[in-house]
Scaffold this active site. Structure first.
Site, PDB file in Angstrom:
ATOM      1  N   HIS A 140      38.553  35.425  44.914  1.00  0.00           N
ATOM      2  CA  HIS A 140      39.219  34.590  43.919  1.00  0.00           C
ATOM      3  C   HIS A 140      39.622  35.434  42.719  1.00  0.00           C
ATOM      4  O   HIS A 140      38.889  36.311  42.276  1.00  0.00           O
ATOM      5  CB  HIS A 140      38.296  33.450  43.493  1.00  0.00           C
ATOM      6  CG  HIS A 140      39.012  32.312  42.832  1.00  0.00           C
ATOM      7  ND1 HIS A 140      39.427  32.371  41.520  1.00  0.00           N
ATOM      8  CD2 HIS A 140      39.397  31.093  43.299  1.00  0.00           C
ATOM      9  CE1 HIS A 140      40.020  31.235  41.196  1.00  0.00           C
ATOM     10  NE2 HIS A 140      40.016  30.441  42.254  1.00  0.00           N
ATOM     11  N   MET A 193      43.344  36.601  64.372  1.00  0.00           N
ATOM     12  CA  MET A 193      44.385  36.803  65.367  1.00  0.00           C
ATOM     13  C   MET A 193      44.368  35.701  66.427  1.00  0.00           C
ATOM     14  O   MET A 193      45.394  35.435  67.071  1.00  0.00           O
ATOM     15  CB  MET A 193      44.213  38.171  66.026  1.00  0.00           C
ATOM     16  CG  MET A 193      44.538  39.365  65.128  1.00  0.00           C
ATOM     17  SD  MET A 193      46.275  39.428  64.641  1.00  0.00           S
ATOM     18  CE  MET A 193      47.074  39.662  66.221  1.00  0.00           C
ATOM     19  N   SER A 565      42.327  43.731   5.057  1.00  0.00           N
ATOM     20  CA  SER A 565      41.730  44.398   6.229  1.00  0.00           C
ATOM     21  C   SER A 565      40.530  43.620   6.776  1.00  0.00           C
ATOM     22  O   SER A 565      39.387  44.064   6.671  1.00  0.00           O
ATOM     23  CB  SER A 565      41.335  45.833   5.891  1.00  0.00           C
ATOM     24  OG  SER A 565      40.606  45.922   4.701  1.00  0.00           O
TER      25      SER A 565
END
Length: 658
Positions: A140, A193, A565
């Site tokens: 996932h 398959m 800042s």
């Protein structure tokens, strides 16, 4: 099918019993004893390199990764009898037509309920020729970080594709991650398959499609195998349903794949993990990360640069060894008494690792609690060494689906991958990840929570733009008429930073000391007019101001910076910029409470923010991170701006004198 029970360190069960039909030959369930079959240490070391195979599964959800591992364990007769009985019972209760072998690896309750893999599960089994460690990684997209963890140490990756759906987005993502992580061997297992009537045409179509995608990847060994994990076709034994396939089964290929040459046996690297001391003995314990060490070899200890000779080597169990190969854990004694400690690297004098504080790296972000952005600071753990590092720049974020580079990205979030420039506190001793996965990988740890937040791969030492050639300096700081420094005032809007900074500049100039004020609002009208107020632009704003202040300070001026800042990491990066140049940096925190700033509101920002006209205002919508250890703190009760400026001058005078 025989049910053989085998005690194994990787099992979730601590007990188990052999099937009665195999009790007489219980020894066949054990791993081979390397010491009894091979006499010399060199043979044992080479066998250790070639016999153990670490592999990881990859692919999209429901492509059958857990079922394939369960089939490998079941058909190779390495399943606990009580485990098999439990999953048979669970499969019957669910009404499933076949025994759900995926339950052998999906051990979490949530995994069994949802039918998906969430965490990385490790399983161990052996054949007469080789021992295997399998990492069953989730498919996932939400758990991409778990896939990175499981594949980071793998020698081979088995990428599963549902034959009905072909290569999906997550399949390509995992293939790219395996390539990025330097996994040298890939096996594309075209699964289910049986659901496409064993069609050779469908198998060839998927192989051709994936080959075209693989041309964009750094893949050196790619193999294709058609399988049915549910029925066991071409997993351990060949398949009568696919006579057109004449290649080996999956397990036969895993038995024969050559991995000894994948290890770096050229660059001798021995990161010291622990120093063993006694009255007459001093040895260095660790894991060989590359190359081959022998008694009598000339070696060098980094970062000190002292040279010596390998006197003795002891392998696992304390037995003397003639050689030491990766990944053996050994104790090494040198002929000289040197100052060697944890984190040092023993290498060859003529073959040393890179040593620099500036590196370019690819990182995968592993946490959802925070994001990586320029200016952020972390603890980097590299081999046996731990130090602080800062993110200087995020060069680009990589789209693992299209391989497109987003050079305008401002941050990395959970499961995202990007290229960054890191600046470490001390020189890092490393090799590029492509050359040595042991000395080229690292993790980043959050200083506050102590959580691992990123896994990284070193690309190279950071190379400056080759078209930019620095002109040599002809005048040094000692030749200047005065010595400069930077005073950095930080605080909320309305805290009084600019007023104190202007008074401070006036006092410096009046005293005959050249000074210049760098005010945040003024700079945003010129130098930083192109920047916004997002996290990336805020960090770039601080970086530019720090560079200008450093130039002023280097020229002998006092740079007085008044800048909000708000990011602690950005301010720390500004400090490092000065410290790297040997320039003083003084951080002054103007600690004015928010309610006082809001009452002042000189620009009207707070009232507009409360009305919803201004968004992302620091202190209201965006956080402000106060300094942890400022050089000086100014508060409203310190008096007028002039009194505060005098307090700063008094501190600077005492500091510069000392």
């Amino acid at each position: 099918m025989h049910r053989i029970i085998r005690r194994d360190a990787g099992s979730r069960h601590g007990r188990g019993r052999c099937h009665p039909r195999h009790r007489a030959r219980r020894h066949s369930c054990r791993r081979p004893d390397l010491r009894s079959r091979h006499g010399g240490p060199q043979e044992r070391g080479l066998l250790l390199v070639s016999q153990l195979l670490r592999l990881a599964t990859a692919g999209s959800v429901d492509d059958g990764k857990s079922t394939l591992i369960g089939r490998l364990l079941y058909d190779s007769k390495t399943v606990f009898e009580d485990q098999l009985e439990a999953i048979e019972r669970t499969s019957r209760e669910r009404g499933e037509a076949h025994t759900n072998l995926a339950l052998l690896t999906d051990g979490l309750r949530a995994e069994r309920e949802q039918g998906i893999t969430i965490d990385v599960a490790y399983r161990y089994f052996a054949t007469p020729r080789r021992t295997f460690i399998i990492a069953d990684t989730p498919g996932h997209i939400q758990y991409t970080r778990n896939m990175v963890t499981g594949a980071s140490t793998a020698d081979l990756a088995m990428i599963l594709i549902d034959a009905r759906a072909g290569a999906l987005e997550q399949t390509r993502r995992h293939a790219f991650l395996a390539s990025l992580l330097g996994v040298p061997h890939l096996i594309l297992c075209v699964n289910k398959m049986d659901l496409v009537d064993w069609s050779r045409e469908r198998f060839d179509e998927i192989c051709q499609e994936f080959r075209q995608f693989a041309t964009k990847l750094d893949v050196h060994d790619l193999t294709f195998v058609p399988i049915s994990a549910l029925h066991g076709d071409n997993v351990v034994h060949g398949s009568a349903s696919m006579p057109w396939y004449d290649g080996p089964s999956l397990l036969h290929h895993l038995d024969d794949v050559h991995v000894a040459s994948d290890r770096n046996l050229i660059d001798a690297r021995f990161p010291v993990q622990y120093v063993i001391r006694s009255h007459e003995f001093r040895g260095y314990a660790g894991t060989v990360a590359g190359g081959v060490f022998r008694p009598g070899d000339q070696v060098m200890v980094l970062p000190s640069g002292f040279t010596s000779t390998v006197e003795e080597i002891w392998g696992p169990g304390g037995a003397p060894a003639d050689h030491a190969f990766p990944p053996e854990s050994v104790v090494m004694r040198l002929s000289s008494e040197l100052d060697v400690g944890r984190g040092d690297v023993i290498c060859r004098p003529g073959n040393r690792p890179h040593a620099t504080r500036h590196i370019d790296a690819m990182v995968c972000w592993l946490t959802e609690q925070s994001a990586l952005s320029p200016g952020a600071r972390y603890v980097i753990q590299h081999t046996t060494r731990t130090m602080r590092t800062s993110v200087r720049q995020l060069d680009y974020r990589l789209d693992v689906n299209t391989l497109h580079r987003d050079e305008h990205a401002e941050r990395l979030q959970l499961n995202e991958i990007g290229r960054v420039q890191l600046h470490t506190q001390q020189p890092l001793l490393f090799d590029p990840y492509r050359r040595n996965r042991n000395t080229g990988s690292f993790i980043l740890v959050d200083e506050t929570t102590n959580n691992t937040v990123a896994a990284g791969m070193i690309i190279q030492p950071h190379q400056p733009n080759p078209d930019v050639v620095a002109h040599p300096e002809t005048i040094g700081r000692a030749d200047r008429a005065s010595h400069g420094l930077t005073v950095w005032l930080t605080g909320l809007s309305g805290a009084g930073k600019s007023t104190v900074a202007a008074e401070l500049q006036r006092m410096f100039v009046a005293a005959g000391r050249p000074a210049y004020l760098l005010d945040g609002d003024n700079l945003r009208k010129g130098l930083n007019a192109d920047l916004g107020f997002g996290p990336g632009d805020r960090a770039e704003n601080v970086r530019r101001v720090a560079e200008v202040a450093r130039l002023f300070a280097d020229a002998g001026l006092v740079a007085v910076v008044s800048l909000m800042s708000p990011s602690r990491t950005a301010r720390n990066a500004a400090r490092e910029t000065h410290e790297d140049a040997g320039l003083p940096f003084v951080e002054v925190f103007v600690d004015t409470p928010l309610e006082v700033c809001e009452a002042r509101d000189p620009k009207g920002l707070y009232s507009r923010a409360r009305a919803g006209d201004v968004v992302a205002l620091t202190g209201i919508d965006d956080p402000y991170e106060p300094p942890e250890s400022p050089n000086l703190v100014l508060r409203p009760d310190d008096g007028t701006p002039e009194a505060m400026a005098i307090k700063v001058l008094t501190y600077l005078t005492s500091r510069l004198r000392s």
